[in-house]
Scaffold this active site. Sequence first.
Site, PDB file in Angstrom:
ATOM      1  N   GLY D  54       0.820  -1.266  -0.062  1.00  0.00           N
ATOM      2  CA  GLY D  54      -0.011  -0.240  -0.005  1.00  0.00           C
ATOM      3  C   GLY D  54       0.921   1.150  -0.114  1.00  0.00           C
ATOM      4  N   GLY D  56       1.454   5.196   1.119  1.00  0.00           N
ATOM      5  CA  GLY D  56       1.267   5.778   2.413  1.00  0.00           C
ATOM      6  C   GLY D  56       2.727   5.459   3.507  1.00  0.00           C
ATOM      7  CG  HIS D  57       3.409   2.357   4.316  1.00  0.00           C
ATOM      8  ND1 HIS D  57       3.015   2.700   5.589  1.00  0.00           N
ATOM      9  CD2 HIS D  57       2.890   1.267   3.866  1.00  0.00           C
ATOM     10  CE1 HIS D  57       1.985   1.894   5.653  1.00  0.00           C
ATOM     11  NE2 HIS D  57       1.733   1.161   4.539  1.00  0.00           N
ATOM     12  CG  ASP D 110       0.369  -6.118   1.057  1.00  0.00           C
ATOM     13  OD1 ASP D 110       0.626  -5.422   0.125  1.00  0.00           O
ATOM     14  OD2 ASP D 110      -0.340  -5.691   2.184  1.00  0.00           O
ATOM     15  CG  HIS D 219      -1.612  -0.276   8.055  1.00  0.00           C
ATOM     16  ND1 HIS D 219      -0.963  -1.493   8.034  1.00  0.00           N
ATOM     17  CD2 HIS D 219      -1.371   0.329   6.804  1.00  0.00           C
ATOM     18  CE1 HIS D 219      -0.163  -1.573   6.889  1.00  0.00           C
ATOM     19  NE2 HIS D 219      -0.708  -0.746   6.250  1.00  0.00           N
TER      20      HIS D 219
END
Lengths: 218, 218, 332, 332
Positions: D54, D56-57, D110, D219
């Site tokens: 994802g 956002g990292h 994932d 998260h």
Amino acid sequence: MAKNEITSQDLKKMLSFVAGRIEKEEAHLNSLDAAIGDGDHGITMRLGFQAIRAKLNELDQVSMDMLLVESGLAFMGATGGAIGVVLGKMLMAAGKSLKGKERMGSDEFKILLCAMESSVSNSGKIKCGDKTILDALSSACQVEYGPDPSLTETISAAAAAAESGARKTSHMVCRVGRASRLGDRTLGHPDPGALSFSLILHAMADWLHDSDQRTQSA
Amino acid sequence: MAKNEITSQDLKKMLSFVAGRIEKEEAHLNSLDAAIGDGDHGITMRLGFQAIRAKLNELDQVSMDMLLVESGLAFMGATGGAIGVVLGKMLMAAGKSLKGKERMGSDEFKILLCAMESSVSNSGKIKCGDKTILDALSSACQVEYGPDPSLTETISAAAAAAESGARKTSHMVCRVGRASRLGDRTLGHPDPGALSFSLILHAMADWLHDSDQRTQSA
Amino acid sequence: MKKLINNPDHVAIESLEGLVLAYPQYLRQVKGLQSVVRVDSPRRGKVAILTGGGSGHEPMFAGYVGRGMADAGVAGNVFASPPPPPIYQTAKVAHGGTGILFLYGNYSGDVLNFDLAAEMLHTDGINVETVRVTDDVASAPPDRREERRGIAGGFFVIKIAGAKAEEHATLAEVAAAATKANANTRTMGVSLSSCTIPASGHPIFEIAENEMEIGMGIHGERGVSRGALRPADNIASEIMAQIIEDLPVPRGSEIAILVNGLGATPMAELFIVFRAVGRLLQNAGLTIIRTYVGNYVSSLDMAGCSISLMLLDEELKRLLRAPAECPALVQG
Amino acid sequence: MKKLINNPDHVAIESLEGLVLAYPQYLRQVKGLQSVVRVDSPRRGKVAILTGGGSGHEPMFAGYVGRGMADAGVAGNVFASPPPPPIYQTAKVAHGGTGILFLYGNYSGDVLNFDLAAEMLHTDGINVETVRVTDDVASAPPDRREERRGIAGGFFVIKIAGAKAEEHATLAEVAAAATKANANTRTMGVSLSSCTIPASGHPIFEIAENEMEIGMGIHGERGVSRGALRPADNIASEIMAQIIEDLPVPRGSEIAILVNGLGATPMAELFIVFRAVGRLLQNAGLTIIRTYVGNYVSSLDMAGCSISLMLLDEELKRLLRAPAECPALVQG
Ligand SMILES: Nc1ncnc2c1ncn2[C@@H]1O[C@H](COP(=O)(O)OP(=O)(O)O)[C@@H](O)[C@H]1O
Ligand SMILES: Nc1ncnc2c1ncn2[C@@H]1O[C@H](COP(=O)(O)OP(=O)(O)O)[C@@H](O)[C@H]1O
Ligand SMILES: [Mg+2]
Ligand SMILES: [Mg+2]
Ligand SMILES: [Mg+2]
Ligand SMILES: [Mg+2]
């Protein structure tokens, strides 16, 4: 009758009293600086006076002039920032003005104030109206005293003048320091350094008053 | 009388209606996922159904099975995350179950539900009670219908069952997905994927009801 | 105030100690002082570059001490210039016999303290040149450029001066390169939130939940416009317009870009800002020789970013590309 | 929500485009996809390493694509694994003929998506091995270590696998090195604030003004303890105690350390945390071979940090020290 002179021992106690007062005003000074500068003035003043206090504890049997010179060096070395150099140099100039003296009375103090003022204005970069500590300092230098004032009266009057000088900086626009680029935004806020200086003189006057009372009741 | 069958054209309209409903529920689904997962389920569902809608607009004169297979592929390709694969595969399985059919009635829909269920449970990793979309899906599969229900009745009953299945997930502890490590913290909150599935069925039922009314008044 | 710290008065020293512990391959602390020098200091025959200023801008200043960068970094307390004694003593440790360049941001506190230290070094017979960084477009009009304050563009000036010194240039040459880098660099920032000085515990200014201020300085100094938060693309184009107005850059020019995070800005947002900047510059017919995106000069926990542009000539390009190895920059 | 972004739905793609525009020397975007490959892909004869997950990292994952690191990075939407098609297509672009290692964090989304892509590649006759990062000590007890999620320690695993692949090892050897790196790596984090997914606009969890949570996932997954914010030294020692309990490290061992910012944490705070960590480790008789401090694997705009420890053997030490050049790491 008001005490007319103080010794090196008295000065030491007085400075330590001033340090305590400044520490109490930390948050207030920060908020003044936050309005027109970078919000650290109270912290810097506290750190500087903590260093002075630590230095005073080390010094034993030191002459009045060295007491102030050492305080100035300690203040400058522990703080940095604009006020570190400015107030540090002021304290050193104050010390040098007392060279050879064993006591400080009203006359010595008036000379000391002038010496401090020169140390700031001689840098050439700052003049009255620039909204700095100088505005409080010059006001203190311009006091007209009655005949033969005591030291307590002298310092009290100087403190009152410094305070009104500091108040007037609210109507000035900043030209130097981390606050200088704010321009008009500095209008309506007093200069924190100027206020600090008036606080210092007020604390000195208060210490003298208390000391006078102790003497009377003794 | 309730409509008993829908065509590929109807299904297209129905899916588009479902997409609209899901988009409206985005914030609600996010907040459900925030309670036990990573807060993105509503976003993912919206993106997935936006992709389905876009795909539907491209497809013309396509058979019912391909409509669903393409929707599944579009959903999976536009979303990612757990729900992307799971719901994507469910839609593809649904499509395959309609292979060769030109109409979907009650019987076809029951078979379609079973096919979707198998696509999830066959992965082997998930079983009922794991607090996933499967809990809503299985509940829908287990409905006992009256004799010869209409498609509208079938989907309505399935939707009600899915909703109660989704509600029951509140009492379950999450074992999979980004929420899985929260353990007991997931107790008391429904599974967002399960709720999404019940929303989809409810939207389908609502569309059919409206459509039945249109037919009646026509 | 929520910070990963211990005693709020010890933030400057503890952060410096952490830096030294993390990067023993590049630098060492000067004993008893809040300052660092290159691990191989003094480098005989090489001009030493000394930088410094208030803490709270990490990894500036100490993080730029290393090969091809500065030789020494002196840290003051948070937002306060270091006092003269540690500047003086650190300079003595770093001095390699051929003079020292003082390189720092143009703030009156820093000027007062560094100038005093420079006087002390002159008394010892050590040559000191000073270059003050004045890249912040928002801080004074063009006709008073020498009054401008120094912000993230100081990174470029250190990079250039450091590379020049590594070529064993003279003090005058290193100072000239730094002066040219500063003259060719412009920065403007945007703030989304205030920062909080640890020992104070209070934000130094107020800003509404949907507001931003373009041009705000790294200590919260007022900027050029405050208004509703706008999309990153619009912010980038407004900032770039102000920069280019101040420093006209002819089509075909070569430039370097720094998109700098102020401390609390996620990398993803910096990349989104750079995306807009990069496209604008390409459309303006400019060639970006090198891009830096990250937290290079921070403002404690302020959210927002700044954009710095350095116009390159052949010398600046060569020096920009030269290798560097320090905690906050490794470049082959 | 205050962010430097444009359309909240475009954060993942625009951030990736910015990254590519900033670092054309290291990577290029795969046409039409939210993914990048090394600029010199495919490298014939070299095992290709594909990472992803994802968004956002940032700078994870695409920021670790480059020489000595990963060959390809595939970005999903914020906090959502990428779907199978872009994984599959990116793998085809990066494949150099000797197989592909899939390297990503262990999250069910994932796993589902990467496994599907792996199946598609197998159908094409391409060898795929998978190593899932499971470094988060807080996410499951030791006897269920394979269920743990992957967080910042993935940086070490990519570094090791990347260096091994650069030595032209076989797919099995690269996978074995990655597996060993993962087995030797432990991470635990502390969160001071929530993060806000751009398209949602709301914080994903609540945390009081004076609270922190140790062990919280990237998260917002629940950690091991929530309580009043404590001094950095105490946080560091609590985290290190948990790590060392999980992975006993004998005196005299060599290790690598990463003190990682979650997105909104100033560098100064990370250095203060590392100061405590470094001293604890020195007192435990360990030798730190290399330290990394900075924003390596973020959680949007979350405040806080994580600490990762990798226990080294001779092979891991050599691979850790090997050169690397990618947007988020340059090491000579
Ligand atoms: N150049 C100067 N000359 C004299 N006084 C100055 C000068 N610059 C700043 N000051 C004084 O210093 C004060 C600010 O001190 P402080 O906040 O401690 O330092 P800094 O400005 O470095 O943050 C101002 O209020 C002003 O009185
Ligand atoms: N392995 C799985 N099998 C079936 N359904 C799953 C699985 N993992 C997650 N789910 C479903 O996906 C939902 C979460 O979807 P979403 O939030 O969109 O993806 P992510 O978990 O990747 O953030 C859960 O509520 C659950 O119903
Ligand atoms: Mg100040
Ligand atoms: Mg989710
Ligand atoms: Mg200051
Ligand atoms: Mg997700």
